[in-house]
Design an enzyme around this catalytic site. Structure first.
Site, PDB file in Angstrom:
ATOM      1  N   ASP A 183       0.847  -1.194   0.000  1.00 24.00           N
ATOM      2  CA  ASP A 183       0.000   0.000   0.000  1.00 24.00           C
ATOM      3  C   ASP A 183       0.885   1.247   0.000  1.00 24.00           C
ATOM      4  O   ASP A 183       2.095   1.159   0.169  1.00 24.00           O
ATOM      5  CB  ASP A 183      -0.966  -0.002   1.205  1.00 24.00           C
ATOM      6  N   HIS A 490       1.598  -8.781  -3.631  1.00 19.81           N
ATOM      7  CA  HIS A 490       0.583  -7.759  -3.318  1.00 19.81           C
ATOM      8  C   HIS A 490       1.324  -6.428  -3.185  1.00 19.81           C
ATOM      9  O   HIS A 490       1.707  -6.017  -2.095  1.00 19.81           O
ATOM     10  CB  HIS A 490      -0.128  -8.139  -2.018  1.00 19.81           C
ATOM     11  N   ASP A 537       0.911 -17.504  -4.128  1.00 18.28           N
ATOM     12  CA  ASP A 537       1.571 -16.489  -4.952  1.00 18.28           C
ATOM     13  C   ASP A 537       0.508 -15.811  -5.811  1.00 18.28           C
ATOM     14  O   ASP A 537       0.429 -16.007  -7.019  1.00 18.28           O
ATOM     15  CB  ASP A 537       2.663 -17.129  -5.825  1.00 18.28           C
ATOM     16  N   GLU A 546       2.256 -10.052   0.470  1.00 16.22           N
ATOM     17  CA  GLU A 546       2.550  -8.618   0.414  1.00 16.22           C
ATOM     18  C   GLU A 546       4.046  -8.420   0.683  1.00 16.22           C
ATOM     19  O   GLU A 546       4.770  -9.373   1.002  1.00 16.22           O
ATOM     20  CB  GLU A 546       1.708  -7.840   1.440  1.00 16.22           C
TER      21      GLU A 546
END
Ligand code: 9MR
Ligand code: 9MR
Length: 565
Positions: A183, A490, A537, A546
Protein backbone atom coordinates in the site's frame (compact mmCIF):
# COMPACT_ATOMS: atom_id res chain seq x y z
CA UNK A 1 35.10 -39.15 -1.76
CA UNK A 2 37.99 -40.40 -3.87
CA UNK A 3 35.96 -43.46 -4.78
CA UNK A 4 33.06 -41.19 -5.73
CA UNK A 5 35.27 -39.16 -7.98
CA UNK A 6 36.67 -42.16 -9.78
CA UNK A 7 33.21 -43.53 -10.48
CA UNK A 8 31.72 -40.23 -11.50
CA UNK A 9 34.64 -39.39 -13.75
CA UNK A 10 34.32 -42.65 -15.61
CA UNK A 11 30.58 -42.21 -16.02
CA UNK A 12 31.20 -38.74 -17.38
CA UNK A 13 33.84 -40.01 -19.74
CA UNK A 14 31.50 -42.71 -20.91
CA UNK A 15 28.75 -40.15 -21.51
CA UNK A 16 31.12 -37.84 -23.33
CA UNK A 17 32.34 -40.75 -25.41
CA UNK A 18 28.75 -41.54 -26.37
CA UNK A 19 28.28 -37.90 -27.21
CA UNK A 20 25.00 -37.48 -25.31
CA UNK A 21 23.97 -36.59 -21.82
CA UNK A 22 21.14 -38.15 -19.94
CA UNK A 23 18.25 -35.70 -19.64
CA UNK A 24 16.60 -35.40 -16.25
CA UNK A 25 13.19 -34.01 -15.47
CA UNK A 26 13.24 -30.94 -13.24
CA UNK A 27 11.13 -31.10 -10.10
CA UNK A 28 10.14 -28.60 -7.43
CA UNK A 29 10.21 -31.44 -4.92
CA UNK A 30 13.93 -31.07 -4.43
CA UNK A 31 14.15 -27.93 -2.30
CA UNK A 32 17.35 -25.97 -2.66
CA UNK A 33 18.62 -22.52 -1.86
CA UNK A 34 18.00 -21.11 -5.32
CA UNK A 35 20.57 -18.36 -4.87
CA UNK A 36 23.19 -20.95 -4.10
CA UNK A 37 25.56 -22.09 -1.40
CA UNK A 38 28.85 -20.74 -0.10
CA UNK A 39 31.92 -22.72 -1.17
CA UNK A 40 33.07 -23.34 2.38
CA UNK A 41 29.63 -23.74 3.92
CA UNK A 42 27.40 -26.68 4.80
CA UNK A 43 25.25 -27.62 1.82
CA UNK A 44 21.92 -29.21 2.46
CA UNK A 45 18.84 -29.59 0.31
CA UNK A 46 15.86 -31.78 1.01
CA UNK A 47 13.37 -33.71 -1.03
CA UNK A 48 9.76 -34.59 -0.36
CA UNK A 49 10.09 -37.63 -2.63
CA UNK A 50 10.97 -41.13 -1.45
CA UNK A 51 14.45 -41.07 -2.98
CA UNK A 52 17.43 -43.14 -1.84
CA UNK A 53 20.47 -41.99 -3.83
CA UNK A 54 21.52 -38.67 -5.26
CA UNK A 55 24.28 -37.23 -7.34
CA UNK A 56 25.46 -33.74 -8.09
CA UNK A 57 26.03 -32.89 -11.73
CA UNK A 58 27.82 -29.85 -13.07
CA UNK A 59 26.93 -27.58 -15.94
CA UNK A 60 28.18 -30.03 -18.55
CA UNK A 61 26.20 -32.87 -17.04
CA UNK A 62 29.24 -34.46 -15.44
CA UNK A 63 28.58 -36.16 -12.16
CA UNK A 64 30.85 -34.67 -9.52
CA UNK A 65 29.54 -36.27 -6.35
CA UNK A 66 27.36 -39.17 -5.28
CA UNK A 67 25.71 -39.80 -1.96
CA UNK A 68 22.88 -41.42 -0.05
CA UNK A 69 19.73 -39.47 0.72
CA UNK A 70 19.06 -39.16 4.47
CA UNK A 71 16.52 -41.10 6.50
CA UNK A 72 12.85 -40.07 6.15
CA UNK A 73 11.68 -37.53 8.72
CA UNK A 74 8.18 -36.18 9.20
CA UNK A 75 7.98 -32.38 8.97
CA UNK A 76 4.71 -31.64 10.71
CA UNK A 77 4.52 -27.95 9.72
CA UNK A 78 4.28 -28.99 6.06
CA UNK A 79 2.74 -32.43 6.56
CA UNK A 80 5.58 -33.78 4.43
CA UNK A 81 8.01 -36.63 4.85
CA UNK A 82 11.34 -35.15 3.91
CA UNK A 83 14.81 -36.58 3.33
CA UNK A 84 17.95 -34.52 3.54
CA UNK A 85 20.50 -34.32 0.77
CA UNK A 86 23.92 -33.36 2.10
CA UNK A 87 26.53 -32.34 -0.45
CA UNK A 88 28.77 -30.20 1.75
CA UNK A 89 31.81 -31.83 0.12
CA UNK A 90 31.15 -30.12 -3.21
CA UNK A 91 33.28 -27.01 -2.79
CA UNK A 92 34.43 -25.92 -6.23
CA UNK A 93 32.71 -22.83 -7.65
CA UNK A 94 30.27 -23.76 -10.37
CA UNK A 95 26.68 -24.34 -11.38
CA UNK A 96 25.20 -27.65 -10.37
CA UNK A 97 22.01 -29.67 -10.18
CA UNK A 98 20.97 -32.39 -7.77
CA UNK A 99 19.75 -35.60 -9.43
CA UNK A 100 17.78 -38.13 -7.42
CA UNK A 101 17.50 -41.80 -8.32
CA UNK A 102 19.00 -41.09 -11.71
CA UNK A 103 15.73 -39.57 -12.86
CA UNK A 104 14.61 -36.23 -11.46
CA UNK A 105 16.72 -33.14 -10.96
CA UNK A 106 16.60 -29.84 -9.14
CA UNK A 107 16.81 -26.45 -10.81
CA UNK A 108 20.41 -25.32 -11.35
CA UNK A 109 22.08 -23.50 -8.47
CA UNK A 110 25.48 -21.99 -7.77
CA UNK A 111 28.26 -22.87 -5.40
CA UNK A 112 30.15 -19.65 -5.04
CA UNK A 113 32.27 -17.54 -2.70
CA UNK A 114 29.60 -14.81 -2.69
CA UNK A 115 26.25 -16.27 -3.67
CA UNK A 116 24.24 -13.51 -1.96
CA UNK A 117 26.09 -10.37 -3.07
CA UNK A 118 23.51 -9.33 -5.69
CA UNK A 119 20.68 -10.15 -3.33
CA UNK A 120 22.24 -8.03 -0.60
CA UNK A 121 22.24 -5.04 -2.96
CA UNK A 122 18.74 -5.69 -4.26
CA UNK A 123 17.30 -5.94 -0.74
CA UNK A 124 18.31 -2.30 -0.17
CA UNK A 125 17.55 -1.15 -3.69
CA UNK A 126 13.93 -2.19 -3.11
CA UNK A 127 13.65 0.82 -0.78
CA UNK A 128 14.60 3.13 -3.61
CA UNK A 129 11.77 1.64 -5.68
CA UNK A 130 9.46 2.37 -2.73
CA UNK A 131 10.30 6.06 -2.39
CA UNK A 132 7.32 8.37 -2.17
CA UNK A 133 7.31 11.87 -3.71
CA UNK A 134 9.94 11.26 -6.38
CA UNK A 135 10.23 9.40 -9.66
CA UNK A 136 12.17 6.23 -10.25
CA UNK A 137 14.36 7.31 -13.17
CA UNK A 138 15.35 5.07 -16.08
CA UNK A 139 19.02 5.05 -15.22
CA UNK A 140 18.32 3.70 -11.73
CA UNK A 141 15.12 1.74 -12.26
CA UNK A 142 15.43 0.33 -15.80
CA UNK A 143 12.14 -1.21 -16.90
CA UNK A 144 10.69 -0.42 -13.46
CA UNK A 145 11.15 3.33 -13.83
CA UNK A 146 8.00 5.26 -12.97
CA UNK A 147 6.70 8.78 -12.44
CA UNK A 148 6.64 10.37 -9.00
CA UNK A 149 3.58 9.95 -6.84
CA UNK A 150 2.28 11.30 -3.55
CA UNK A 151 4.03 14.67 -3.30
CA UNK A 152 2.56 14.92 0.22
CA UNK A 153 2.91 18.68 0.21
CA UNK A 154 -0.79 19.19 1.02
CA UNK A 155 -1.42 16.74 3.81
CA UNK A 156 -4.41 17.56 6.00
CA UNK A 157 -4.57 17.29 9.78
CA UNK A 158 -7.31 14.72 10.49
CA UNK A 159 -9.84 15.43 13.22
CA UNK A 160 -8.19 12.72 15.36
CA UNK A 161 -4.92 14.67 15.24
CA UNK A 162 -6.27 18.20 15.72
CA UNK A 163 -4.57 20.44 18.27
CA UNK A 164 -4.81 24.09 19.22
CA UNK A 165 -1.92 25.16 16.99
CA UNK A 166 -2.82 22.74 14.21
CA UNK A 167 -6.61 22.45 14.04
CA UNK A 168 -8.44 19.97 11.81
CA UNK A 169 -7.85 20.73 8.14
CA UNK A 170 -4.47 22.45 8.66
CA UNK A 171 -2.27 21.78 5.64
CA UNK A 172 1.20 20.32 6.25
CA UNK A 173 4.01 19.47 3.86
CA UNK A 174 5.50 16.05 4.72
CA UNK A 175 7.08 14.68 1.54
CA UNK A 176 9.48 11.78 1.18
CA UNK A 177 9.82 8.52 3.06
CA UNK A 178 9.06 5.05 1.77
CA UNK A 179 5.70 3.52 1.05
CA UNK A 180 5.13 1.05 3.83
CA UNK A 181 4.37 -2.00 1.79
CA UNK A 182 2.06 -3.02 -1.03
CA UNK A 183 0.00 0.00 0.00
CA UNK A 184 1.03 3.64 -0.39
CA UNK A 185 0.69 4.85 3.18
CA UNK A 186 3.48 5.81 5.57
CA UNK A 187 3.40 4.61 9.17
CA UNK A 188 5.79 5.84 11.86
CA UNK A 189 5.73 2.72 14.05
CA UNK A 190 6.71 0.43 11.22
CA UNK A 191 9.22 2.93 9.92
CA UNK A 192 10.98 2.92 13.29
CA UNK A 193 12.09 -0.72 13.41
CA UNK A 194 12.82 -0.71 9.65
CA UNK A 195 15.02 2.38 9.72
CA UNK A 196 16.78 1.25 12.89
CA UNK A 197 17.52 -2.18 11.42
CA UNK A 198 19.14 -0.61 8.35
CA UNK A 199 21.17 1.75 10.56
CA UNK A 200 22.38 -1.26 12.54
CA UNK A 201 23.39 -3.03 9.31
CA UNK A 202 25.38 0.05 8.27
CA UNK A 203 27.23 0.08 11.60
CA UNK A 204 27.75 -3.66 11.75
CA UNK A 205 28.95 -4.14 8.17
CA UNK A 206 30.78 -0.90 7.60
CA UNK A 207 33.20 -2.16 4.95
CA UNK A 208 30.37 -3.46 2.83
CA UNK A 209 28.42 -0.24 3.35
CA UNK A 210 31.38 1.80 2.14
CA UNK A 211 31.81 -0.27 -1.03
CA UNK A 212 28.27 -1.07 -2.00
CA UNK A 213 27.08 0.83 -5.06
CA UNK A 214 23.31 0.71 -5.30
CA UNK A 215 22.94 2.91 -8.39
CA UNK A 216 20.58 5.38 -6.75
CA UNK A 217 20.46 9.16 -7.36
CA UNK A 218 22.83 9.82 -4.44
CA UNK A 219 25.44 7.29 -5.60
CA UNK A 220 28.80 8.98 -5.89
CA UNK A 221 28.29 11.45 -3.04
CA UNK A 222 30.42 11.17 0.08
CA UNK A 223 28.05 8.87 2.00
CA UNK A 224 27.49 5.12 1.69
CA UNK A 225 24.50 4.47 -0.59
CA UNK A 226 22.71 2.40 2.02
CA UNK A 227 22.96 5.36 4.40
CA UNK A 228 21.58 7.75 1.78
CA UNK A 229 18.68 5.38 1.25
CA UNK A 230 18.02 5.14 4.99
CA UNK A 231 18.15 8.91 5.42
CA UNK A 232 15.40 9.25 2.82
CA UNK A 233 13.02 7.70 5.30
CA UNK A 234 14.57 9.06 8.48
CA UNK A 235 14.08 12.66 7.31
CA UNK A 236 10.42 11.97 6.67
CA UNK A 237 10.03 10.33 10.07
CA UNK A 238 11.46 13.40 11.79
CA UNK A 239 8.87 15.56 10.01
CA UNK A 240 6.04 13.56 11.58
CA UNK A 241 6.61 15.30 14.90
CA UNK A 242 4.41 18.27 15.75
CA UNK A 243 7.04 20.80 16.84
CA UNK A 244 4.47 22.59 19.00
CA UNK A 245 4.19 19.82 21.58
CA UNK A 246 6.60 17.06 20.52
CA UNK A 247 3.81 14.58 19.81
CA UNK A 248 4.16 12.31 16.78
CA UNK A 249 1.44 11.48 14.27
CA UNK A 250 0.87 7.76 13.93
CA UNK A 251 0.56 7.73 10.15
CA UNK A 252 0.23 9.66 6.93
CA UNK A 253 -2.53 8.01 4.96
CA UNK A 254 -5.56 8.13 2.73
CA UNK A 255 -8.80 7.31 4.52
CA UNK A 256 -9.08 3.99 2.66
CA UNK A 257 -6.59 1.95 0.66
CA UNK A 258 -5.94 3.14 -2.89
CA UNK A 259 -6.82 0.91 -5.83
CA UNK A 260 -4.12 -1.08 -7.63
CA UNK A 261 -2.88 1.91 -9.65
CA UNK A 262 0.51 3.57 -10.10
CA UNK A 263 1.65 6.16 -7.54
CA UNK A 264 1.31 9.03 -10.03
CA UNK A 265 -2.37 8.17 -10.58
CA UNK A 266 -3.27 8.44 -6.90
CA UNK A 267 -5.16 11.64 -6.22
CA UNK A 268 -6.94 11.00 -2.93
CA UNK A 269 -6.46 13.38 -0.03
CA UNK A 270 -3.83 12.27 2.51
CA UNK A 271 -4.05 12.97 6.25
CA UNK A 272 -1.94 12.79 9.34
CA UNK A 273 -3.85 10.75 11.89
CA UNK A 274 -3.78 10.72 15.73
CA UNK A 275 -0.66 11.19 17.83
CA UNK A 276 0.19 8.20 20.00
CA UNK A 277 2.80 6.94 22.43
CA UNK A 278 4.18 4.07 20.35
CA UNK A 279 4.90 6.40 17.42
CA UNK A 280 6.55 8.94 19.74
CA UNK A 281 8.74 6.34 21.47
CA UNK A 282 9.69 4.56 18.24
CA UNK A 283 10.67 7.89 16.69
CA UNK A 284 12.62 8.83 19.83
CA UNK A 285 14.49 5.51 19.76
CA UNK A 286 15.27 5.61 16.05
CA UNK A 287 16.31 9.26 16.02
CA UNK A 288 18.45 8.88 19.15
CA UNK A 289 20.16 5.89 17.59
CA UNK A 290 20.69 7.77 14.32
CA UNK A 291 22.26 10.62 16.31
CA UNK A 292 25.11 8.30 17.27
CA UNK A 293 25.84 7.17 13.72
CA UNK A 294 25.35 10.45 11.89
CA UNK A 295 27.97 12.14 14.04
CA UNK A 296 30.59 10.12 12.21
CA UNK A 297 29.91 12.12 9.04
CA UNK A 298 30.80 15.83 9.11
CA UNK A 299 28.17 16.81 6.59
CA UNK A 300 25.48 15.15 8.72
CA UNK A 301 26.16 17.00 11.97
CA UNK A 302 23.21 19.36 11.56
CA UNK A 303 20.92 16.39 10.91
CA UNK A 304 22.36 14.57 13.93
CA UNK A 305 21.56 17.61 16.09
CA UNK A 306 17.97 17.65 14.84
CA UNK A 307 17.72 13.94 15.58
CA UNK A 308 18.62 14.26 19.23
CA UNK A 309 16.47 17.37 19.72
CA UNK A 310 13.46 15.68 18.13
CA UNK A 311 14.08 12.45 20.05
CA UNK A 312 14.16 14.35 23.33
CA UNK A 313 10.93 16.17 22.57
CA UNK A 314 9.21 12.94 21.55
CA UNK A 315 10.38 11.23 24.73
CA UNK A 316 9.18 14.17 26.86
CA UNK A 317 5.80 14.08 25.14
CA UNK A 318 5.61 10.38 25.98
CA UNK A 319 6.36 11.06 29.64
CA UNK A 320 3.33 13.34 29.70
CA UNK A 321 1.26 10.94 27.58
CA UNK A 322 2.59 7.52 28.62
CA UNK A 323 -0.19 5.33 27.38
CA UNK A 324 -1.95 6.78 24.34
CA UNK A 325 -2.70 3.69 22.28
CA UNK A 326 -3.58 3.80 18.63
CA UNK A 327 -6.79 2.60 17.12
CA UNK A 328 -8.01 3.54 13.65
CA UNK A 329 -10.43 6.42 14.17
CA UNK A 330 -13.90 6.28 12.65
CA UNK A 331 -13.68 6.57 8.86
CA UNK A 332 -10.03 5.49 8.58
CA UNK A 333 -9.48 1.88 7.45
CA UNK A 334 -5.83 1.68 6.35
CA UNK A 335 -3.08 -0.24 8.20
CA UNK A 336 -3.45 0.03 11.95
CA UNK A 337 -0.19 -0.96 13.59
CA UNK A 338 -2.00 -0.73 16.91
CA UNK A 339 0.02 -1.92 19.87
CA UNK A 340 -1.40 -2.71 23.30
CA UNK A 341 1.77 -3.24 25.25
CA UNK A 342 4.16 -0.33 25.36
CA UNK A 343 6.73 -1.52 27.92
CA UNK A 344 9.04 -2.69 25.15
CA UNK A 345 8.83 0.68 23.35
CA UNK A 346 9.62 2.38 26.67
CA UNK A 347 12.60 0.12 27.18
CA UNK A 348 14.01 0.59 23.67
CA UNK A 349 13.59 4.38 23.69
CA UNK A 350 15.07 4.70 27.18
CA UNK A 351 18.13 2.66 26.21
CA UNK A 352 18.70 4.73 23.06
CA UNK A 353 18.27 8.01 24.93
CA UNK A 354 20.75 6.82 27.54
CA UNK A 355 23.28 5.78 24.90
CA UNK A 356 22.90 9.14 23.16
CA UNK A 357 23.02 11.39 26.25
CA UNK A 358 24.44 9.39 29.16
CA UNK A 359 21.75 10.86 31.41
CA UNK A 360 20.92 8.74 34.43
CA UNK A 361 17.16 9.28 34.24
CA UNK A 362 17.06 7.33 31.00
CA UNK A 363 19.09 4.46 32.47
CA UNK A 364 16.66 4.34 35.41
CA UNK A 365 13.74 4.05 33.02
CA UNK A 366 15.50 1.40 30.97
CA UNK A 367 15.96 -0.63 34.17
CA UNK A 368 12.32 -0.15 35.03
CA UNK A 369 11.17 -1.60 31.70
CA UNK A 370 13.84 -4.28 31.29
CA UNK A 371 12.27 -7.72 30.73
CA UNK A 372 12.85 -10.94 28.84
CA UNK A 373 12.29 -9.74 25.31
CA UNK A 374 12.25 -12.07 22.31
CA UNK A 375 12.92 -11.86 18.58
CA UNK A 376 11.95 -8.36 17.41
CA UNK A 377 8.93 -7.48 15.31
CA UNK A 378 7.11 -4.16 14.79
CA UNK A 379 4.99 -4.47 17.98
CA UNK A 380 7.80 -5.95 20.10
CA UNK A 381 10.92 -3.84 19.98
CA UNK A 382 12.47 -4.53 23.40
CA UNK A 383 15.23 -6.69 21.97
CA UNK A 384 16.35 -3.75 19.80
CA UNK A 385 17.38 -2.02 23.03
CA UNK A 386 19.50 -5.04 23.87
CA UNK A 387 21.11 -4.97 20.42
CA UNK A 388 22.12 -1.34 20.84
CA UNK A 389 23.36 -1.83 24.39
CA UNK A 390 25.38 -4.95 23.63
CA UNK A 391 26.88 -3.63 20.40
CA UNK A 392 27.85 -0.25 21.82
CA UNK A 393 31.29 -0.46 23.36
CA UNK A 394 30.00 0.93 26.60
CA UNK A 395 29.78 -0.52 30.05
CA UNK A 396 26.09 -0.98 29.68
CA UNK A 397 23.51 -0.29 32.32
CA UNK A 398 24.01 -2.02 35.68
CA UNK A 399 21.78 -5.01 36.07
CA UNK A 400 20.80 -5.28 32.41
CA UNK A 401 22.55 -8.23 30.81
CA UNK A 402 21.89 -7.25 27.21
CA UNK A 403 24.40 -9.66 25.71
CA UNK A 404 23.20 -12.54 27.87
CA UNK A 405 19.60 -11.90 26.81
CA UNK A 406 20.53 -11.99 23.14
CA UNK A 407 22.59 -15.15 23.49
CA UNK A 408 19.84 -16.85 25.54
CA UNK A 409 17.29 -16.24 22.79
CA UNK A 410 19.78 -17.34 20.13
CA UNK A 411 20.41 -20.56 22.05
CA UNK A 412 16.69 -21.26 22.18
CA UNK A 413 16.48 -20.72 18.44
CA UNK A 414 19.38 -23.10 17.85
CA UNK A 415 17.62 -25.75 19.91
CA UNK A 416 14.57 -25.38 17.67
CA UNK A 417 16.76 -25.64 14.60
CA UNK A 418 18.38 -28.84 15.91
CA UNK A 419 14.97 -30.44 16.39
CA UNK A 420 13.66 -29.37 12.99
CA UNK A 421 13.86 -31.85 10.10
CA UNK A 422 14.61 -28.93 7.77
CA UNK A 423 17.01 -27.05 10.10
CA UNK A 424 14.64 -24.16 10.76
CA UNK A 425 14.14 -22.32 14.05
CA UNK A 426 10.80 -20.80 13.08
CA UNK A 427 7.92 -22.15 15.12
CA UNK A 428 4.97 -19.86 14.29
CA UNK A 429 3.73 -18.83 10.88
CA UNK A 430 2.22 -15.43 11.60
CA UNK A 431 1.58 -12.65 9.10
CA UNK A 432 5.05 -11.82 7.79
CA UNK A 433 6.53 -15.18 8.90
CA UNK A 434 9.40 -14.72 6.46
CA UNK A 435 10.38 -11.62 8.38
CA UNK A 436 10.34 -13.65 11.59
CA UNK A 437 12.82 -16.02 9.94
CA UNK A 438 14.93 -13.05 8.83
CA UNK A 439 14.76 -11.44 12.29
CA UNK A 440 15.77 -14.73 13.90
CA UNK A 441 18.72 -14.90 11.49
CA UNK A 442 19.64 -11.33 12.36
CA UNK A 443 19.54 -12.08 16.07
CA UNK A 444 21.84 -15.07 15.51
CA UNK A 445 24.28 -12.90 13.54
CA UNK A 446 24.38 -10.46 16.44
CA UNK A 447 25.00 -13.35 18.83
CA UNK A 448 27.82 -14.46 16.51
CA UNK A 449 29.30 -10.98 16.59
CA UNK A 450 29.13 -10.83 20.38
CA UNK A 451 30.49 -14.32 21.08
CA UNK A 452 32.56 -15.21 18.01
CA UNK A 453 30.90 -18.63 18.04
CA UNK A 454 30.46 -19.79 14.44
CA UNK A 455 27.43 -21.95 15.30
CA UNK A 456 25.25 -18.83 15.37
CA UNK A 457 26.47 -17.76 11.95
CA UNK A 458 25.81 -21.19 10.45
CA UNK A 459 22.32 -21.19 11.85
CA UNK A 460 21.67 -17.75 10.33
CA UNK A 461 22.73 -19.12 6.94
CA UNK A 462 20.08 -21.81 7.35
CA UNK A 463 17.47 -19.07 7.81
CA UNK A 464 18.59 -17.55 4.53
CA UNK A 465 18.39 -20.96 2.82
CA UNK A 466 14.78 -21.24 3.95
CA UNK A 467 13.87 -17.83 2.53
CA UNK A 468 15.57 -18.60 -0.77
CA UNK A 469 13.75 -21.84 -1.53
CA UNK A 470 14.59 -24.57 0.96
CA UNK A 471 11.11 -24.40 2.42
CA UNK A 472 7.61 -25.81 2.39
CA UNK A 473 6.54 -24.37 -0.96
CA UNK A 474 9.71 -24.34 -3.04
CA UNK A 475 9.40 -20.62 -3.74
CA UNK A 476 12.31 -18.28 -3.47
CA UNK A 477 10.48 -15.56 -1.54
CA UNK A 478 12.47 -12.64 -2.95
CA UNK A 479 11.32 -11.18 -6.27
CA UNK A 480 13.85 -11.30 -9.09
CA UNK A 481 16.00 -14.02 -7.49
CA UNK A 482 16.20 -17.76 -7.89
CA UNK A 483 14.69 -20.12 -10.42
CA UNK A 484 11.17 -20.02 -9.01
CA UNK A 485 10.41 -16.76 -7.23
CA UNK A 486 7.13 -15.14 -6.28
CA UNK A 487 5.58 -13.35 -9.26
CA UNK A 488 2.27 -11.91 -8.11
CA UNK A 489 3.17 -9.96 -5.00
CA UNK A 490 0.58 -7.76 -3.32
CA UNK A 491 2.39 -4.61 -4.38
CA UNK A 492 0.54 -1.90 -6.23
CA UNK A 493 3.34 -0.78 -8.61
CA UNK A 494 4.19 -4.38 -9.55
CA UNK A 495 0.54 -4.99 -10.33
CA UNK A 496 -0.06 -1.76 -12.26
CA UNK A 497 3.15 -1.13 -14.20
CA UNK A 498 2.41 -3.43 -17.13
CA UNK A 499 5.70 -5.30 -16.66
CA UNK A 500 5.39 -9.05 -16.08
CA UNK A 501 8.35 -9.32 -13.74
CA UNK A 502 7.57 -7.83 -10.33
CA UNK A 503 9.81 -5.04 -9.06
CA UNK A 504 12.90 -6.92 -7.81
CA UNK A 505 14.36 -7.33 -4.35
CA UNK A 506 11.16 -7.56 -2.31
CA UNK A 507 10.63 -10.21 0.36
CA UNK A 508 7.11 -11.68 0.46
CA UNK A 509 5.41 -11.97 3.82
CA UNK A 510 5.40 -15.76 3.53
CA UNK A 511 3.20 -18.60 4.77
CA UNK A 512 0.60 -17.42 7.24
CA UNK A 513 -2.20 -19.08 9.11
CA UNK A 514 -4.19 -15.85 9.60
CA UNK A 515 -6.82 -14.48 7.17
CA UNK A 516 -7.00 -17.68 5.08
CA UNK A 517 -9.77 -16.11 3.01
CA UNK A 518 -7.92 -12.93 1.99
CA UNK A 519 -8.68 -13.68 -1.67
CA UNK A 520 -12.39 -13.72 -0.88
CA UNK A 521 -14.77 -16.37 0.40
CA UNK A 522 -15.89 -17.22 -3.13
CA UNK A 523 -12.37 -17.55 -4.46
CA UNK A 524 -11.09 -20.86 -5.78
CA UNK A 525 -7.65 -20.04 -4.39
CA UNK A 526 -7.35 -22.48 -1.52
CA UNK A 527 -4.50 -22.06 0.90
CA UNK A 528 -3.02 -25.15 2.53
CA UNK A 529 -4.07 -25.79 6.11
CA UNK A 530 -0.47 -26.77 6.90
CA UNK A 531 1.38 -23.69 8.12
CA UNK A 532 4.63 -24.08 6.17
CA UNK A 533 2.59 -24.32 2.97
CA UNK A 534 -0.09 -21.76 3.80
CA UNK A 535 0.99 -19.45 1.01
CA UNK A 536 -0.45 -18.23 -2.27
CA UNK A 537 1.57 -16.49 -4.95
CA UNK A 538 -1.47 -14.39 -5.77
CA UNK A 539 -1.88 -10.66 -5.79
CA UNK A 540 -5.02 -10.88 -3.67
CA UNK A 541 -3.23 -12.73 -0.88
CA UNK A 542 -2.14 -9.78 1.19
CA UNK A 543 -1.59 -11.88 4.29
CA UNK A 544 0.99 -14.13 2.56
CA UNK A 545 2.31 -12.30 -0.48
CA UNK A 546 2.55 -8.62 0.41
CA UNK A 547 5.89 -6.88 0.81
CA UNK A 548 6.85 -4.45 3.59
CA UNK A 549 9.70 -2.21 4.71
CA UNK A 550 9.99 -4.03 8.04
CA UNK A 551 10.46 -7.32 6.18
CA UNK A 552 13.16 -6.18 3.78
CA UNK A 553 15.15 -4.66 6.64
CA UNK A 554 16.03 -7.91 8.45
CA UNK A 555 16.55 -9.51 5.02
CA UNK A 556 19.10 -6.77 4.39
CA UNK A 557 20.81 -7.33 7.73
CA UNK A 558 20.84 -11.10 7.18
CA UNK A 559 22.26 -11.00 3.65
CA UNK A 560 24.79 -8.31 4.56
CA UNK A 561 25.91 -10.23 7.64
CA UNK A 562 26.17 -13.55 5.83
CA UNK A 563 28.12 -11.95 2.97
CA UNK A 564 30.39 -10.01 5.32
CA UNK A 565 32.06 -12.87 7.13
O1 9MR B 1 -3.88 -3.57 0.05
C1 9MR B 1 -4.08 -3.68 1.45
C2 9MR B 1 -2.84 -4.18 2.14
O2 9MR B 1 -1.79 -3.26 1.97
C3 9MR B 1 -3.11 -4.47 3.61
O3 9MR B 1 -2.01 -5.12 4.20
C4 9MR B 1 -4.34 -5.34 3.74
C5 9MR B 1 -4.72 -5.56 5.20
O4 9MR B 1 -5.01 -4.37 5.84
O5 9MR B 1 -5.44 -4.76 3.09
C6 9MR B 1 -5.24 -4.60 1.71
O6 9MR B 1 -6.37 -4.02 1.17
C7 9MR B 1 -7.47 -4.89 0.99
C8 9MR B 1 -8.53 -4.61 2.05
O7 9MR B 1 -8.06 -4.89 3.32
C9 9MR B 1 -9.76 -5.41 1.76
N1 9MR B 1 -10.25 -5.15 0.42
C10 9MR B 1 -9.27 -5.46 -0.63
C11 9MR B 1 -8.03 -4.63 -0.41
C12 9MR B 1 -7.02 -4.93 -1.51
O8 9MR B 1 -6.73 -6.30 -1.57
O1 9MR C 1 2.75 -6.62 9.30
C1 9MR C 1 1.48 -6.37 9.86
C2 9MR C 1 1.01 -7.63 10.56
O2 9MR C 1 1.84 -7.93 11.65
C3 9MR C 1 -0.43 -7.44 11.03
O3 9MR C 1 -0.90 -8.68 11.55
C4 9MR C 1 -1.29 -6.98 9.87
C5 9MR C 1 -2.73 -6.74 10.25
O4 9MR C 1 -2.84 -5.69 11.15
O5 9MR C 1 -0.77 -5.78 9.33
C6 9MR C 1 0.51 -5.93 8.79
O6 9MR C 1 0.96 -4.71 8.30
C7 9MR C 1 0.35 -4.22 7.12
C8 9MR C 1 -0.15 -2.83 7.43
O7 9MR C 1 -1.20 -2.89 8.34
C9 9MR C 1 -0.54 -2.06 6.20
N1 9MR C 1 0.48 -2.08 5.21
C10 9MR C 1 0.87 -3.42 4.83
C11 9MR C 1 1.41 -4.16 6.03
C12 9MR C 1 1.94 -5.53 5.64
O8 9MR C 1 0.94 -6.41 5.27
Amino acid sequence: MKYNLIITCSVAMFLLACGKQKQFTETNDIRIDQCGYQCDGEKMAFTTLPASAFEIIDNEGNSVYKGKVGEPQYWADANDTIRRIDFSDVCAEGTYKIVIDNELCSAPFAVSAHPYADLARAAVKAYYFSRASMPVDDQYGGVWSRAAGHPDTCVMVHSSAASKQRPEGTILSLPGGWYDAGDYNKYVVNSGISTYTLLLAIESYEAMAQQNNLNIPESGNSLPDILDETLYNLRWMLSMQDPNDGGVYHKLTTLNFEDFIMPSECKRQRYVVAKCTSAALDLAATAAHAYGILQKYNELHPLADSCIAIARKAYDWSLKNPDVRFRNPEGVSTGEYGDWSLNDEWYWASVEMWLATGEKAFADNAKKYAARYGTPAWPSVGMLGNYSLALANENGIDGIGAKDSIVAVADRLLLGEAESPVALSLSRYDWGSNSTVANEGMLKLIAYRLTGDIKYYKSAVNDLHYILGRNGTGYCYVTGFGSRHTMHIHHRPSAADGIDEPVPGYLSGGPCTQVPNDCGDESDIVRSQYPAKAFADQQCSYSTNEVAINWNAPLTFLTWGVESR
